[in-house]
Design a protein around this motif. Structure first.
Motif, PDB file in Angstrom:
ATOM      1  N   GLN A   1      49.658  22.838  21.811  1.00 27.08           N
ATOM      2  CA  GLN A   1      49.072  24.274  21.371  1.00 27.08           C
ATOM      3  C   GLN A   1      48.117  24.760  22.322  1.00 27.08           C
ATOM      4  O   GLN A   1      48.045  25.968  22.894  1.00 27.08           O
ATOM      5  CB  GLN A   1      48.966  24.423  19.675  1.00 27.08           C
ATOM      6  N   ARG A   2      47.062  23.901  22.551  1.00 27.47           N
ATOM      7  CA  ARG A   2      46.012  24.279  23.272  1.00 27.47           C
ATOM      8  C   ARG A   2      46.388  24.292  24.660  1.00 27.47           C
ATOM      9  O   ARG A   2      45.794  25.337  25.321  1.00 27.47           O
ATOM     10  CB  ARG A   2      44.801  23.200  23.178  1.00 27.47           C
ATOM     11  N   ALA A   3      47.199  23.477  25.144  1.00 29.20           N
ATOM     12  CA  ALA A   3      47.672  23.947  26.630  1.00 29.20           C
ATOM     13  C   ALA A   3      48.521  25.246  26.620  1.00 29.20           C
ATOM     14  O   ALA A   3      48.251  25.891  27.660  1.00 29.20           O
ATOM     15  CB  ALA A   3      48.560  22.545  27.128  1.00 29.20           C
ATOM     16  N   ALA A   4      49.020  25.508  25.743  1.00 33.30           N
ATOM     17  CA  ALA A   4      49.737  26.872  25.814  1.00 33.30           C
ATOM     18  C   ALA A   4      48.998  27.988  25.524  1.00 33.30           C
ATOM     19  O   ALA A   4      48.950  29.022  26.255  1.00 33.30           O
ATOM     20  CB  ALA A   4      51.081  26.868  24.676  1.00 33.30           C
ATOM     21  N   SER A   5      47.868  27.774  24.737  1.00 33.57           N
ATOM     22  CA  SER A   5      46.797  28.928  24.823  1.00 33.57           C
ATOM     23  C   SER A   5      46.248  29.294  25.997  1.00 33.57           C
ATOM     24  O   SER A   5      45.890  30.154  26.467  1.00 33.57           O
ATOM     25  CB  SER A   5      45.908  28.336  23.567  1.00 33.57           C
ATOM     26  N   ILE A   6      45.857  27.948  26.674  1.00 31.70           N
ATOM     27  CA  ILE A   6      45.114  28.045  28.008  1.00 31.70           C
ATOM     28  C   ILE A   6      45.945  28.895  28.940  1.00 31.70           C
ATOM     29  O   ILE A   6      45.520  29.662  29.443  1.00 31.70           O
ATOM     30  CB  ILE A   6      44.598  26.594  28.323  1.00 31.70           C
ATOM     31  N   THR A   7      47.397  28.218  29.050  1.00 32.12           N
ATOM     32  CA  THR A   7      48.146  28.959  29.952  1.00 32.12           C
ATOM     33  C   THR A   7      48.393  30.471  29.731  1.00 32.12           C
ATOM     34  O   THR A   7      48.232  31.045  30.545  1.00 32.12           O
ATOM     35  CB  THR A   7      49.438  28.240  29.799  1.00 32.12           C
ATOM     36  N   LYS A   8      48.326  30.793  28.409  1.00 30.90           N
ATOM     37  CA  LYS A   8      48.707  32.191  28.105  1.00 30.90           C
ATOM     38  C   LYS A   8      47.366  32.781  28.501  1.00 30.90           C
ATOM     39  O   LYS A   8      47.597  34.093  29.196  1.00 30.90           O
ATOM     40  CB  LYS A   8      48.848  32.342  26.475  1.00 30.90           C
ATOM     41  N   GLU A   9      46.119  32.457  28.520  1.00 29.84           N
ATOM     42  CA  GLU A   9      44.981  33.077  28.791  1.00 29.84           C
ATOM     43  C   GLU A   9      45.029  33.435  30.365  1.00 29.84           C
ATOM     44  O   GLU A   9      44.542  34.240  30.852  1.00 29.84           O
ATOM     45  CB  GLU A   9      43.736  32.381  28.365  1.00 29.84           C
ATOM     46  N   ALA A  10      45.213  32.134  31.059  1.00 31.59           N
ATOM     47  CA  ALA A  10      45.723  32.289  32.636  1.00 31.59           C
ATOM     48  C   ALA A  10      46.427  33.230  32.904  1.00 31.59           C
ATOM     49  O   ALA A  10      46.115  33.986  33.965  1.00 31.59           O
ATOM     50  CB  ALA A  10      45.737  31.003  32.947  1.00 31.59           C
ATOM     51  N   VAL A  11      47.403  33.425  32.286  1.00 30.67           N
ATOM     52  CA  VAL A  11      48.502  34.388  32.723  1.00 30.67           C
ATOM     53  C   VAL A  11      48.058  35.846  32.563  1.00 30.67           C
ATOM     54  O   VAL A  11      48.118  36.694  33.139  1.00 30.67           O
ATOM     55  CB  VAL A  11      50.010  34.121  31.957  1.00 30.67           C
ATOM     56  N   GLN A  12      47.456  35.926  31.256  1.00 32.69           N
ATOM     57  CA  GLN A  12      46.702  37.261  30.926  1.00 32.69           C
ATOM     58  C   GLN A  12      45.688  37.661  32.007  1.00 32.69           C
ATOM     59  O   GLN A  12      45.472  38.776  32.521  1.00 32.69           O
ATOM     60  CB  GLN A  12      46.117  37.332  29.766  1.00 32.69           C
ATOM     61  N   LYS A  13      45.028  36.728  32.375  1.00 34.70           N
ATOM     62  CA  LYS A  13      43.859  36.931  33.544  1.00 34.70           C
ATOM     63  C   LYS A  13      44.250  37.205  34.688  1.00 34.70           C
ATOM     64  O   LYS A  13      43.976  38.181  35.441  1.00 34.70           O
ATOM     65  CB  LYS A  13      43.027  35.572  33.610  1.00 34.70           C
ATOM     66  N   ILE A  14      45.372  36.592  35.108  1.00 32.83           N
ATOM     67  CA  ILE A  14      46.223  36.662  36.346  1.00 32.83           C
ATOM     68  C   ILE A  14      46.888  38.271  36.405  1.00 32.83           C
ATOM     69  O   ILE A  14      46.785  39.097  37.357  1.00 32.83           O
ATOM     70  CB  ILE A  14      47.261  35.781  36.732  1.00 32.83           C
ATOM     71  N   GLN A  15      47.368  38.587  35.296  1.00 34.82           N
ATOM     72  CA  GLN A  15      47.892  39.901  35.173  1.00 34.82           C
ATOM     73  C   GLN A  15      46.976  40.993  35.332  1.00 34.82           C
ATOM     74  O   GLN A  15      47.356  42.170  36.082  1.00 34.82           O
ATOM     75  CB  GLN A  15      48.783  40.048  33.871  1.00 34.82           C
ATOM     76  N   GLU A  16      45.708  40.694  34.810  1.00 30.90           N
ATOM     77  CA  GLU A  16      44.684  41.747  34.785  1.00 30.90           C
ATOM     78  C   GLU A  16      44.294  41.887  36.157  1.00 30.90           C
ATOM     79  O   GLU A  16      44.003  42.934  36.538  1.00 30.90           O
ATOM     80  CB  GLU A  16      43.536  41.194  34.022  1.00 30.90           C
ATOM     81  N   ILE A  17      43.868  40.667  36.863  1.00 33.76           N
ATOM     82  CA  ILE A  17      43.664  40.756  38.183  1.00 33.76           C
ATOM     83  C   ILE A  17      44.719  41.596  38.913  1.00 33.76           C
ATOM     84  O   ILE A  17      44.226  42.428  39.797  1.00 33.76           O
ATOM     85  CB  ILE A  17      43.303  39.487  38.889  1.00 33.76           C
ATOM     86  N   LEU A  18      45.878  41.096  38.931  1.00 39.68           N
ATOM     87  CA  LEU A  18      46.888  41.706  39.739  1.00 39.68           C
ATOM     88  C   LEU A  18      46.921  43.287  39.446  1.00 39.68           C
ATOM     89  O   LEU A  18      47.199  44.207  40.258  1.00 39.68           O
ATOM     90  CB  LEU A  18      48.339  41.164  39.355  1.00 39.68           C
ATOM     91  N   ASP A  19      46.762  43.722  37.951  1.00 41.15           N
ATOM     92  CA  ASP A  19      46.679  45.256  37.784  1.00 41.15           C
ATOM     93  C   ASP A  19      45.511  46.002  38.558  1.00 41.15           C
ATOM     94  O   ASP A  19      45.710  47.035  39.002  1.00 41.15           O
ATOM     95  CB  ASP A  19      46.692  45.420  36.203  1.00 41.15           C
ATOM     96  N   GLU A  20      44.552  45.189  38.438  1.00 43.88           N
ATOM     97  CA  GLU A  20      43.381  45.622  38.981  1.00 43.88           C
ATOM     98  C   GLU A  20      43.184  45.931  40.471  1.00 43.88           C
ATOM     99  O   GLU A  20      43.121  46.802  41.022  1.00 43.88           O
ATOM    100  CB  GLU A  20      41.878  44.899  38.610  1.00 43.88           C
ATOM    101  N   GLN A  21      43.753  44.893  41.040  1.00 42.19           N
ATOM    102  CA  GLN A  21      43.952  44.903  42.808  1.00 42.19           C
ATOM    103  C   GLN A  21      45.165  45.761  43.122  1.00 42.19           C
ATOM    104  O   GLN A  21      44.893  46.455  43.963  1.00 42.19           O
ATOM    105  CB  GLN A  21      44.087  43.399  43.190  1.00 42.19           C
ATOM    106  N   GLY A  22      46.053  45.990  42.205  1.00 47.23           N
ATOM    107  CA  GLY A  22      47.176  46.934  42.487  1.00 47.23           C
ATOM    108  C   GLY A  22      46.636  48.336  42.681  1.00 47.23           C
ATOM    109  O   GLY A  22      47.067  48.905  43.325  1.00 47.23           O
TER     110      GLY A  22
END
Length: 168
Positions: free
Chosen positions: A78-99
């Motif tokens: 569950q912790r690994a899934a949570s960390i992965t989810k946060e990383a995916v959200q962060k990546i999405q935010e970066i992609l949206d901002e950079q886009g």
């Protein structure tokens, strides 16, 4: 038809021998390496005993507290899934901002390109009008030169005469 059946049976038998031959070759190679290199034997032996100890320790933990081990693994997952989810959200935010920044930059470049094209067209029009003025000036010089040429040569002759008259 009997021949096709025999042929397919032979292929199946040969196909089953290939994995066996590969595993046998790997084992023979490992035995040769272990037999010829004492350092490698020691390393494999210590690695095997470490793995055996870890597995037996884990097995004992599971025997003593199966629910605790299960809960531990579920918590880790569950912790690994949570960390992965946060990383995916962060990546999405970066992609949206950079886009968005890239889109704005592309729009700016497009607008600047349009302005440059307009400026170049204006400069071309102005240069064309200057060229027309230069042509007019050339024509004016050509036409006045031919009419002035006769007048100029007459006045030059008068000047020459005047100078000669003054010398005398």
């Amino acid at each position: 038809m009997g021949q096709n059946y025999d042929y397919s049976q032979n292929n199946k038998r040969r196909g089953n021998k290939l994995p066996f031959a590969m595993v046998s070759g790997a084992l023979v190679g490992a035995v040769v390496v272990l037999a010829s290199d004492s350092e490698e034997r020691k390393r494999v032996k210590s690695g095997s005993s470490n793995a055996k100890n870890k597995i037996s320790s884990y097995a004992n933990r599971v025997k003593e507290d199966p629910q605790g081990v299960k809960d531990d693994w579920l918590g880790r997952i569950q912790r690994a899934a949570s960390i992965t989810k946060e990383a995916v959200q962060k990546i999405q935010e970066i992609l949206d901002e950079q886009g968005n920044q890239l889109k704005e930059s592309a729009q700016d470049i497009q607008n600047e390109s349009k302005e440059m094209i307009e400026t170049a067209k204006d400069a071309g029009d102005e240069l064309q009008s200057v060229g027309e003025k230069a042509s007019e000036a050339k024509e004016e010089l050509s036409s006045s030169e031919s009419s002035d040429h006769t007048n100029t040569s007459d006045s030059t002759d008068d000047n020459v005469t005047d100078i000669n008259d003054k010398k005398q």
